[in-house]
Design an enzyme around this catalytic site. Structure first.
Site, PDB file in Angstrom:
ATOM      1  N   THR A 186      88.175  88.392  77.518  1.00 13.92           N
ATOM      2  CA  THR A 186      87.595  88.463  76.137  1.00 13.92           C
ATOM      3  C   THR A 186      88.590  89.568  75.691  1.00 13.92           C
ATOM      4  O   THR A 186      88.923  90.737  76.041  1.00 13.92           O
ATOM      5  CB  THR A 186      86.003  89.436  76.540  1.00 13.92           C
ATOM      6  OG1 THR A 186      85.206  88.663  77.306  1.00 13.92           O
ATOM      7  CG2 THR A 186      85.489  90.012  75.193  1.00 13.92           C
ATOM      8  N   LYS A 239      83.135  84.956  71.328  1.00 17.47           N
ATOM      9  CA  LYS A 239      82.572  85.615  72.403  1.00 17.47           C
ATOM     10  C   LYS A 239      82.466  87.171  72.230  1.00 17.47           C
ATOM     11  O   LYS A 239      81.597  87.725  72.615  1.00 17.47           O
ATOM     12  CB  LYS A 239      83.960  85.523  73.352  1.00 17.47           C
ATOM     13  CG  LYS A 239      83.732  86.431  74.787  1.00 17.47           C
ATOM     14  CD  LYS A 239      82.474  85.924  75.752  1.00 17.47           C
ATOM     15  CE  LYS A 239      81.983  86.702  76.989  1.00 17.47           C
ATOM     16  NZ  LYS A 239      83.284  87.109  77.631  1.00 17.47           N
TER      17      LYS A 239
END
EC number: 1.1.1.411
Lengths: 303, 303
Positions: A95, A171
């Protein structure tokens, strides 16, 4: 197909094992000897440094913590880039901020590789089963080249666009929701306890009603039993809500709820709860108000 | 059984019709002639004022907007109390502060009635089907007396305790979650749009992942189509998050996320969006940042 997996943490180990099961030739990379031994015992090969991956690696899955580690694993002095075959598929799964995802993809393209901006979700259990969700963006050639890898590690692959960065964007937005949902689950449970509701009854009502969230149901179950062993730690959301607010600031976009949730996870970290399960952000309210949590009595007995 | 229903709004009308279907003798009460006519057409009886309910009413369902309306409907100069049989079951279903629920129950007990603190959830469709959820607290005698009513209007009745007030508490905590989930759904969708994500793709990813909530899935579907007709209006959450912060203040309990969400619904109200569907709190971010919402083009075409 010769595949490398950088990072044999809970997600990376699961992905690497899934790739083995799919019959690919897999080398895992992790500086921790225990992780390498576990993967070798599972039938894989393992190296301590990305620079020691097999020459001619055709696909690479980078499952480290953040953009800086991804950069180092690929382009650092001990990075994987010189070991990759020309036209190798490179899945960047950490991420990270969309800008970082775009910068990494651009460097890989310049080096003749096929980058996928491919953050994942699903947790350790799903990773072990080869059932992750991948939020992917990249060119058709990258998706084609990565197809055997994606098939082995994921049951759901979202193709979000041609341009790297949009996977990271989705995300980060997803983590905004996840982080606020965990924090508000804690706020609601804590208020209910102070107001005299039975925590289990409150849990049962909420999880059967319109106030439910995936995170409330999952994380408050752990709070009810006092089990604070981290599946996902408070510090992950200190980091991820940091990415949310950085991305928002770069876009000049106000995110008042995410910013507030970030403060609450930061408070939990400051209290020494950073490595506890993220649902235990509820201890911030406990510290402020002195409420008793459902698992406190059992925990006290253990001491 | 002679039953009264005060308030023939979307929830009350559904409950009253469900009671009719169950074979009870039902009188609805609403000052609006159209609501009375609709209920009479459905086979019921209807009066304009609670003071005109049939003498000897054995069970009463009060489905008005708040505590003040409930007080007036029961104890006001045109209130229902003189029309009730001794030992009648009285279901107080409006969302209200626990203190108000306790005060109303105490007055009813003093008058020889059997009070249930019984807030409901489920929306208009569930109410029509007799499939509401009731979060109820009260004595066993009240539950027994109210049993035919509860069976007719609800598929799930939570018995949360003997003491009135705990039903209201659980409902208020539930609304904390519901309100924050709607506001953060809007925050995330708005940020995603500004960051270049496709709104429908973002919706699909989130609703299949751990970042999902019941409210994200339900309300953002309406935002995607630009349908702002209110099933539940922005002003309902201005009110209900007001109850949350009032209850929290009375308990000296910090609720930073609920307080922030309250500000966002208040901003939407200030923008003239109070009677729009609550998911359209997203127009607060639109006003601040100028993002285009998915339905904007179609809405523009209509004008």
């Amino acid at each position: 197909m010769r595949v490398g997996v950088i990072g044999l943490g809970s997600m990376g180990m699961g992905a690497a094992r899934s790739l083995l099961r799919a019959g690919l030739e897999v080398t895992g990379c992790d500086p921790r000897p225990a992780a390498r031994e576990e993967f070798i015992a599972a039938g894989g090969r393992a190296v301590a440094s990305a620079g020691a991956l097999p020459q001619g690696t055709e696909a690479l899955v980078v499952l480290v913590v953040n953009a800086a580690q991804t950069e180092a694993a690929l382009f650092g002095p001990e990075g994987a880039l010189p070991r990759l075959a020309s036209g190798a598929a490179v899945l960047s799964c950490a991420t990270m901020a969309p800008d970082a995802a775009r910068a990494i993809a651009a460097k890989l393209e310049q080096a003749g590789m096929l980058p996928l901006d491919a953050p994942v979700s699903g947790g350790a259990a799903k990773a072990r089963e080869g059932a992750m969700t991948v939020m992917a963006a990249g060119g058709a050639a990258a998706f084609d080249k990565a197809a055997p890898v994606l098939e082995a590690i994921a049951t759901k692959v979202w193709r979000l666009g041609e341009q790297p960065g949009i996977g990271a964007t989705v995300k980060v937005v997803h983590q905004l929701l996840a982080g606020v949902h965990i924090a508000v689950a804690a706020e609601a449970m804590a208020l209910g306890i102070r107001a005299g509701a039975d925590p289990k009854a409150l849990y049962d009502v909420v999880t059967s009603a319109a106030g439910n969230s995936w995170m409330f149901e999952n994380r408050m179950a752990r709070v009810l039993t006092g089990d604070d062993a981290p599946r996902s730690a408070v510090d992950i959301f200190v980091k991820d809500l940091g990415l949310v607010t950085e991305m928002a600031r770069a876009l000049a976009f106000p995110v008042p709820l995410a910013a507030q949730a970030q403060q609450l996870f930061t408070a939990a970290h400051a209290m020494g709860q950073g490595q506890k399960d993220d649902g235990f952000v509820i201890r911030v309210w406990q510290a402020m108000t002195g409420i008793a949590l459902p698992g406190d009595e059992e925990a006290g007995d253990e001491k």
